[in-house]
Design an enzyme around this catalytic site. Sequence first.
Site, PDB file in Angstrom:
ATOM      1  N   GLY A  11     -15.835  -6.281 -33.135  1.00 29.48           N
ATOM      2  CA  GLY A  11     -14.743  -6.429 -34.096  1.00 29.48           C
ATOM      3  C   GLY A  11     -14.915  -5.551 -35.322  1.00 29.48           C
ATOM      4  N   GLY A  42     -14.245  -2.294 -35.348  1.00 31.66           N
ATOM      5  CA  GLY A  42     -13.309  -1.159 -35.305  1.00 31.66           C
ATOM      6  C   GLY A  42     -13.916   0.109 -34.742  1.00 31.66           C
ATOM      7  N   SER A  43     -14.860  -0.019 -33.802  1.00 33.17           N
ATOM      8  CA  SER A  43     -15.512   1.208 -33.324  1.00 33.17           C
ATOM      9  C   SER A  43     -14.550   2.102 -32.526  1.00 33.17           C
ATOM     10  CB  SER A  43     -16.776   0.905 -32.530  1.00 33.17           C
ATOM     11  OG  SER A  43     -16.493   0.100 -31.430  1.00 33.17           O
ATOM     12  N   ALA A  69     -11.330   2.405 -33.004  1.00 34.91           N
ATOM     13  CA  ALA A  69     -10.420   3.029 -33.976  1.00 34.91           C
ATOM     14  C   ALA A  69     -11.120   4.172 -34.711  1.00 34.91           C
ATOM     15  CB  ALA A  69      -9.925   1.992 -34.978  1.00 34.91           C
ATOM     16  N   ALA A  70     -12.385   3.940 -35.093  1.00 38.26           N
ATOM     17  CA  ALA A  70     -13.138   4.998 -35.778  1.00 38.26           C
ATOM     18  C   ALA A  70     -13.336   6.189 -34.839  1.00 38.26           C
ATOM     19  CB  ALA A  70     -14.488   4.450 -36.250  1.00 38.26           C
ATOM     20  N   ASP A  73      -7.102  -1.439 -37.846  1.00 36.66           N
ATOM     21  CA  ASP A  73      -8.372  -0.708 -37.685  1.00 36.66           C
ATOM     22  C   ASP A  73      -8.180   0.797 -37.867  1.00 36.66           C
ATOM     23  OD1 ASP A  73      -9.017  -3.250 -36.897  1.00 36.66           O
ATOM     24  OD2 ASP A  73     -10.146  -2.652 -35.125  1.00 36.66           O
TER      25      ASP A  73
HETATM   26  O1  PMV Z   1     -11.491  -8.182 -33.430  1.00 34.39           O
HETATM   27  P1  PMV Z   1     -10.870  -7.422 -34.513  1.00 34.39           P
HETATM   28  O2  PMV Z   1     -11.709  -7.189 -35.720  1.00 34.39           O
HETATM   29  O3  PMV Z   1     -10.172  -6.177 -34.069  1.00 34.39           O
HETATM   30  O4  PMV Z   1      -9.757  -8.368 -35.132  1.00 34.39           O
HETATM   31  C1  PMV Z   1      -8.649  -8.806 -34.459  1.00 34.39           C
HETATM   32  C2  PMV Z   1      -7.715  -9.294 -35.511  1.00 34.39           C
HETATM   33  C3  PMV Z   1      -6.663 -10.236 -34.979  1.00 34.39           C
HETATM   34  O5  PMV Z   1      -5.846 -10.576 -36.097  1.00 34.39           O
HETATM   35  C4  PMV Z   1      -7.279 -11.519 -34.450  1.00 34.39           C
HETATM   36  C5  PMV Z   1      -5.818  -9.612 -33.882  1.00 34.39           C
HETATM   37  C6  PMV Z   1      -4.924  -8.483 -34.334  1.00 34.39           C
HETATM   38  O6  PMV Z   1      -4.410  -7.774 -33.447  1.00 34.39           O
HETATM   39  O7  PMV Z   1      -4.694  -8.300 -35.521  1.00 34.39           O
END
Ligand code: PMV
Length: 325
Positions: free
Chosen positions: A86, A88-89, A91-92, A137
């Site tokens: 979670g 954002g790897s 996306a980066a 992200d």
């Molecule tokens: O897992 P991450 O950090 O990419 O977070 C997902 C965030 C959510 O709100 C749960 C889902 C979304 O698409 O925004």
Amino acid sequence: MVAASAPGKCILFGEHAVVYGEPAVAVAIDARVSVSLEPCQGSWKLGGAPLDERHPHARFLHSQLVGDDTEPHAMVVTSELFPAAGLGSSAALSAAISAALMHREDDGDGGLDLERISHLAHNAEAEAQSGRASPTDTSTATLGGCVLVSDRREESAEWRWTRTLDTPEGERRWEIHSVSLPESVREAHLVVGSTGIHSPTGEMVAKVAGMLERQPDRMDEIARIGELSRVGAGALAAGGLIVVGRLMDEAHDLLAGLGVSCPELDQLVAAARPTSLGAKLTGAGGGGCMLALTTEPEATAEAIEMRGGRVITTSLGAPGVRIER
Ligand code: PMV
């Protein structure tokens, strides 16, 4: 040869609520994904292997940015992020590949077209995720700093651009903003603690959706999370770290109430709280990471490690995508 890098991110406020149109606030962290392009024989490669379905982001960006008659290059990727946690790897990675491909034939001094990089990286994420992706992200990896994403223009932050995406459910639209952070906030620390457990984003989003269908009045909690994002963005911009920490604690309790925390996340949050201003899970939950806002980063990191978490200590709001050479 050209190299580019982009930062990972943590969601400070608004995870899950952002799925229902509420705002979310993310910060770029001091852990980056870097990509260099090196001329090679044969076809374009990533990690030594030809670009194929194992590399959906890179393959999509290559299809958008590279002509057929271009000399092949190998993309060499290094990452300081925990994968699939979670942070954002992907996306980066997408932002760094976009910048490297767009600037492979110049010296990078002309300035980066951040809106285009963000657009391409977001489309690459959507391509890799069955057409659905929030721009949180990719906007944070591109812009760096602190980013607020909402379904409307927000007064508490500087509006940057509108992102739209054709999804299987129809067109979606987001307004992307930067929150300008005072020096005092940029110099505070976040300690990110990983549970080491895979965070199943799709499953967690579906869990919340199921609960809201059965208990529609719990939409009030989603609205309260959105309110925390707005108040939190204002507090960050004003340098109100103590308020930000309190709001983070409340956000964790709301997310736990929605059923997206887990015992391991709760333990790391509890371990961090005595030495921090606030602590919460970050991202989808069910595993993945928590984060603590702290002025005692060594003590907080140690407390999280003692409970078995792996840590990244970061300031708030690292620089966005950039050309490295
Ligand atoms: O897992 P991450 O950090 O990419 O977070 C997902 C965030 C959510 O709100 C749960 C889902 C979304 O698409 O925004």
